[in-house]
Design a protein around this motif. Structure first.
Motif, PDB file in Angstrom:
ATOM      1  N   VAL A   1      32.663  -2.747  -9.249  1.00  0.00           N
ATOM      2  CA  VAL A   1      32.303  -1.412  -8.772  1.00  0.00           C
ATOM      3  C   VAL A   1      33.594  -0.731  -8.336  1.00  0.00           C
ATOM      4  N   SER A   2      33.859   0.451  -8.889  1.00  0.00           N
ATOM      5  CA  SER A   2      35.092   1.178  -8.620  1.00  0.00           C
ATOM      6  C   SER A   2      34.783   2.503  -7.932  1.00  0.00           C
ATOM      7  N   LEU A   3      35.514   2.797  -6.862  1.00  0.00           N
ATOM      8  CA  LEU A   3      35.424   4.082  -6.165  1.00  0.00           C
ATOM      9  C   LEU A   3      36.786   4.755  -6.221  1.00  0.00           C
ATOM     10  N   GLU A   4      36.817   6.049  -6.582  1.00  0.00           N
ATOM     11  CA  GLU A   4      38.072   6.778  -6.697  1.00  0.00           C
ATOM     12  C   GLU A   4      37.954   8.155  -6.055  1.00  0.00           C
ATOM     13  N   LEU A   5      39.010   8.546  -5.369  1.00  0.00           N
ATOM     14  CA  LEU A   5      39.131   9.886  -4.801  1.00  0.00           C
ATOM     15  C   LEU A   5      40.457  10.459  -5.265  1.00  0.00           C
ATOM     16  N   GLY A   6      40.421  11.614  -5.932  1.00  0.00           N
ATOM     17  CA  GLY A   6      41.640  12.154  -6.514  1.00  0.00           C
ATOM     18  C   GLY A   6      41.845  13.623  -6.238  1.00  0.00           C
ATOM     19  N   LEU A   7      43.097  14.047  -6.405  1.00  0.00           N
ATOM     20  CA  LEU A   7      43.484  15.442  -6.192  1.00  0.00           C
ATOM     21  C   LEU A   7      44.478  15.846  -7.266  1.00  0.00           C
TER      22      LEU A   7
ATOM     23  N   ALA B   1      43.410   7.698  -4.904  1.00  0.00           N
ATOM     24  CA  ALA B   1      43.201   6.495  -4.101  1.00  0.00           C
ATOM     25  C   ALA B   1      41.953   5.793  -4.629  1.00  0.00           C
ATOM     26  N   TYR B   2      41.956   4.462  -4.667  1.00  0.00           N
ATOM     27  CA  TYR B   2      40.842   3.743  -5.283  1.00  0.00           C
ATOM     28  C   TYR B   2      40.580   2.420  -4.558  1.00  0.00           C
ATOM     29  N   ARG B   3      39.387   1.919  -4.763  1.00  0.00           N
ATOM     30  CA  ARG B   3      38.995   0.576  -4.322  1.00  0.00           C
ATOM     31  C   ARG B   3      38.106  -0.021  -5.410  1.00  0.00           C
ATOM     32  N   LEU B   4      38.469  -1.228  -5.856  1.00  0.00           N
ATOM     33  CA  LEU B   4      37.746  -1.914  -6.913  1.00  0.00           C
ATOM     34  C   LEU B   4      37.248  -3.246  -6.370  1.00  0.00           C
ATOM     35  N   ASN B   5      35.936  -3.402  -6.290  1.00  0.00           N
ATOM     36  CA  ASN B   5      35.326  -4.654  -5.857  1.00  0.00           C
ATOM     37  C   ASN B   5      34.883  -5.437  -7.087  1.00  0.00           C
TER      38      ASN B   5
ATOM     39  N   THR C   1      39.166  -7.989  -4.319  1.00  0.00           N
ATOM     40  CA  THR C   1      39.261  -6.548  -4.115  1.00  0.00           C
ATOM     41  C   THR C   1      40.630  -6.061  -4.550  1.00  0.00           C
ATOM     42  N   ARG C   2      40.653  -4.963  -5.268  1.00  0.00           N
ATOM     43  CA  ARG C   2      41.883  -4.243  -5.572  1.00  0.00           C
ATOM     44  C   ARG C   2      41.768  -2.857  -4.950  1.00  0.00           C
ATOM     45  N   GLN C   3      42.729  -2.496  -4.142  1.00  0.00           N
ATOM     46  CA  GLN C   3      42.734  -1.153  -3.573  1.00  0.00           C
ATOM     47  C   GLN C   3      44.167  -0.643  -3.514  1.00  0.00           C
ATOM     48  N   GLY C   4      44.296   0.656  -3.621  1.00  0.00           N
ATOM     49  CA  GLY C   4      45.631   1.227  -3.621  1.00  0.00           C
ATOM     50  C   GLY C   4      45.600   2.703  -3.951  1.00  0.00           C
ATOM     51  N   PHE C   5      46.765   3.224  -4.339  1.00  0.00           N
ATOM     52  CA  PHE C   5      46.847   4.635  -4.710  1.00  0.00           C
ATOM     53  C   PHE C   5      47.983   4.836  -5.707  1.00  0.00           C
ATOM     54  N   ASN C   6      47.827   5.859  -6.528  1.00  0.00           N
ATOM     55  CA  ASN C   6      48.834   6.263  -7.505  1.00  0.00           C
ATOM     56  C   ASN C   6      49.173   7.729  -7.287  1.00  0.00           C
ATOM     57  N   VAL C   7      50.450   8.056  -7.398  1.00  0.00           N
ATOM     58  CA  VAL C   7      50.912   9.447  -7.338  1.00  0.00           C
ATOM     59  C   VAL C   7      51.822   9.678  -8.530  1.00  0.00           C
ATOM     60  N   ARG C   8      51.606  10.746  -9.239  1.00  0.00           N
ATOM     61  CA  ARG C   8      52.501  11.093 -10.340  1.00  0.00           C
ATOM     62  C   ARG C   8      52.610  12.606 -10.431  1.00  0.00           C
ATOM     63  N   GLY C   9      53.710  13.062 -10.990  1.00  0.00           N
ATOM     64  CA  GLY C   9      53.895  14.501 -11.103  1.00  0.00           C
ATOM     65  C   GLY C   9      55.011  14.848 -12.054  1.00  0.00           C
ATOM     66  N   ASN C  10      55.155  16.113 -12.322  1.00  0.00           N
ATOM     67  CA  ASN C  10      56.266  16.598 -13.132  1.00  0.00           C
ATOM     68  C   ASN C  10      56.747  17.931 -12.583  1.00  0.00           C
TER      69      ASN C  10
END
Length: 659
Positions: free
Chosen positions: A463-469, A482-486, A515-524
């Motif tokens: 089960v994966s939960l993600e919150l993004g902007l 940001a995400y959490r994967l159970n 559990t895997r949880q963390g966050f990714n940031v990327r941009g240009n």
């Protein structure tokens, strides 16, 4: 190419057709653009496939999707898919051979060495993942045929099914829109030679074709690592009225010597030596895909893909001969359309996936043969609730039927669902929230190597939960997730488990919850008109939640990664590019109780220059600019640890001409 397709099992009964057309399961799309170069948005008119499994003008849907375009690939000077993926945030590349092709694998969302079976790799929707523990062959993809690379970060089990637990990478190949002939030749380190040629033409009667070939010869940086490789690709297209047909044919031959792993002392003494001077693995791959698209009216399309891939690999490991054969055939009909509403277009995708896989392998302990079949019904619906709000929902019902010569037969079903919502706060800012369920069926060879007390492995579920902007600030484009994967019942090989050969001899098992949880940031960032910068940072905490390895980190997962690239258009004809990627420290593969020393972190820089003079182009690239010595893969615990050292500094120069 032999034809080995179980047509009797692929005939769709009227009941299934009725379900496909009239009772679509409500399913999610998933998209949030986050391209590494804002200027590339104009290319291909924002078209993407990965969010809906059909070509759409990229919608704003709740998920993190990244698109890498052809001009970005050319600007980087990359020579292989691995080189492109290695500098993207949220992906961790492992290369056990070091030639950027066979032996390389991709991990996402903290799966580590298990990434090969949890990241789905597609070429124009055709699956490269295998029905076995063998990872997808990244060497079978030639960059000269790639138009763009679409990456869906995060679970996509509802839309794509088995093995899409951590993400999906879809490679889109080119279809001719003009007449062109291209010839290229290059030389590089370790006696590397490369030759490419392609011809394409779009005719006025709706007929088009593209033929492309690539040849690589190299000694590579380690002893007993010579390679003789070729890739031939053909695409034929026909558009008549409301119907579009596309036929893709591919042949890959990859003869490769295998240098093997090294002990710590061997690595320290000579990183280039081989521990297995007689080992080799020669792979023959033939693939075909027939795509059909019928426009029912202005808003609705009926699509279908029929594909088949035959692999035959044979060689020697530790002087013992082996052979592995597999055939994967798939049928994927689907209906895609839209309905105009007060607040925008309602998007619908519904379809049926069936895959038949047969394999036979012999590693000197007797022949093992198995076949398995998956039958999936899925649907996807995106509804604009208001001018700035979108809701997506959906599900998939999957069935696995498998048997092999160890008489452990499987017939099982499961259902996954997902739900997402996004809001366009302003013209430049958007947030999204998504919940998705993923799964992975155990392969037949995994079920064939379990503890004597286990009849069959459970399917892996998540089960994966993600919150993004997503945000745009003048010249800056930014995506943060940001995400959490159970994860439950993760399928894993434990070398110390009680297995078929006795206590402590190793077996495939279902792990305790993790559990895997963390966050990714990327941009240009567009810096003036001649500079372009892209950057990324990823953090993941991957841990086992319970059982014998409770609170231990998942091996071979780097907690932190960071990187980026900078290009400078010195003139209309000259572009300079440099990129770098930091990978943090990791526990070695198999060190499930985290008791041994970790692999150290490392940073690698690459640079390239591209000169375009009318029809002539020259490309020079240097990989590992600082000649960093590091290990791309390591396993075991001292004193039984082993290493696969990565290549040092390597260079290549390619000259090409287009007509």
């Amino acid at each position: 190419m032999k034809v080995h397709f179980h047509f009797n099992a692929l005939i769709l009964k009227p009941l299934i057709l009725t379900q496909l057309v009239l009772t679509p399961l409500i399913l999610l799309p998933a998209v949030a653009h986050g391209d590494d170069n804002a200027a590339a948005h104009a290319e291909a008119d924002h078209i993407s496939v990965i969010g809906t499994r059909s070509a759409q003008s990229t919608p704003v849907l709740p998920a993190a999707i990244q698109i890498i375009y052809r001009d970005q690939i050319a600007r980087s000077g990359a020579d292989s898919l691995v080189q492109v993926l290695a500098t993207l945030g949220g992906l961790q590349i492992t290369d056990m051979i070091g030639n950027g092709g066979r032996g390389a694998s991709v991990s996402m969302r903290g799966f580590g060495e298990n990434g090969v079976n949890n990241v789905l790799l597609l070429v124009d929707g055709r699956k490269l993942n295998n029905p076995s523990l063998a990872g997808p062959d990244l060497a079978s993809i030639s960059l000269q045929n790639v138009v763009r690379i679409e990456i869906l970060h995060g679970s996509a089990g509802s839309l794509y099914g088995d093995q899409a637990s951590a993400g999906v990478i879809n490679i889109i190949t080119g279809h001719p829109d003009e007449q062109q002939v291209t010839l290229e030749a290059g030389r590089g380190s370790d006696d590397a030679e490369i030759y490419r040629a392609s011809v394409q033409q779009a005719l006025g009667n709706g007929f088009s074709y593209r033929l492309a070939g690539e040849k690589k010869l190299a000694d590579n940086y380690r002893d007993n690592n010579e390679q003789n490789y070729h890739n031939i690709f053909a695409n034929v297209g026909l558009q008549t009225g409301l119907t579009t047909l596309a036929l893709d044919l591919q042949q890959t031959r990859d003869n490769l010597r295998l240098p093997g792993s090294l002990s710590r002392d061997q690595r320290d003494d000579d990183r280039g030596q081989s521990s297995s001077p007689t080992d080799y693995g020669d792979r023959r791959t033939d693939a075909a895909r027939l795509g059909v698209e019928v426009a029912l009216n202005e808003h609705w399309r009926l699509l279908a893909d029929l594909s088949q891939r035959d692999d035959d690999t044979r060689g020697a490991l530790y002087a013992s001969p082996f052979r592995y054969q597999t055939t994967v055939a798939a049928l994927q009909p689907r209906l895609s359309g839209s309905v105009a509403t007060e607040h925008g277009e309602l998007l619908l995708t519904t379809g049926f996936d069936q895959e038949n896989a047969d394999a036979e392998y012999d590693y000197g302990y007797g022949v093992t043969a198995f076949d398995q079949q998956t039958r999936d019904l899925y649907g996807q619906l995106t509804v604009p609730l208001a001018a700035d709000w979108l809701v997506t929902a959906g599900g998939r019902h999957s069935q696995l039927i498998a048997d092999h010569n160890l008489a452990r037969d499987v017939d099982d079903t499961l259902t996954v669902v997902q739900l997402g919502i996004s809001q366009q706060l302003t013209a430049s800012h958007r947030w999204f929230l998504r919940r998705d369920e993923g799964f992975r069926w155990p392969t037949a060879d995994e079920n064939g190597f379990v503890a004597p007390t286990v009849s069959q492995l459970k399917p892996q579920q998540s089960v994966s939960l993600e919150l993004g902007l997503d945000s745009q600030f003048d010249a800056l484009t930014l995506t943060a997730v940001a995400y959490r994967l159970n994860l439950s019942d993760e399928i894993f090989y434990d070398p110390l488990a009680d297995g078929p050969f006795g206590p402590g001899t190793g077996a495939n098992i279902n792990l305790d919850d993790s559990t895997r949880q963390g966050f990714n940031v990327r941009g240009n960032v567009a810096l003036a008109s001649v500079w372009a910068l892209h950057f990324n940072y990823s953090y993941v905490d991957a841990r086992v939640d319970s059982g014998h390895f409770a609170d231990q980190r998942v091996p071979l997962v780097a907690q932190q990664q960071a990187g980026g690239g900078l290009s400078w258009s010195a003139s209309d004809s000259l572009t300079l590019y440099v990129d770098g990627q930091y990978t943090g420290e990791r526990y070695r593969a198999g060190d499930n109780d985290n008791r041994d020393n970790r692999l150290g972190g490392y940073t690698v820089f690459n640079a390239s220059a591209r000169l375009q003079l009318a029809r002539l182009h020259v490309l020079a690239r240097v990989n590992n600019l600082g000649d960093k010595q590091y290990d791309s893969f390591s396993g075991g615990v001292a004193p039984f640890d082993y290493y696969y050292p990565a290549a040092g500094r390597q260079w290549a120069v390619t000259v090409g001409m287009s007509f």
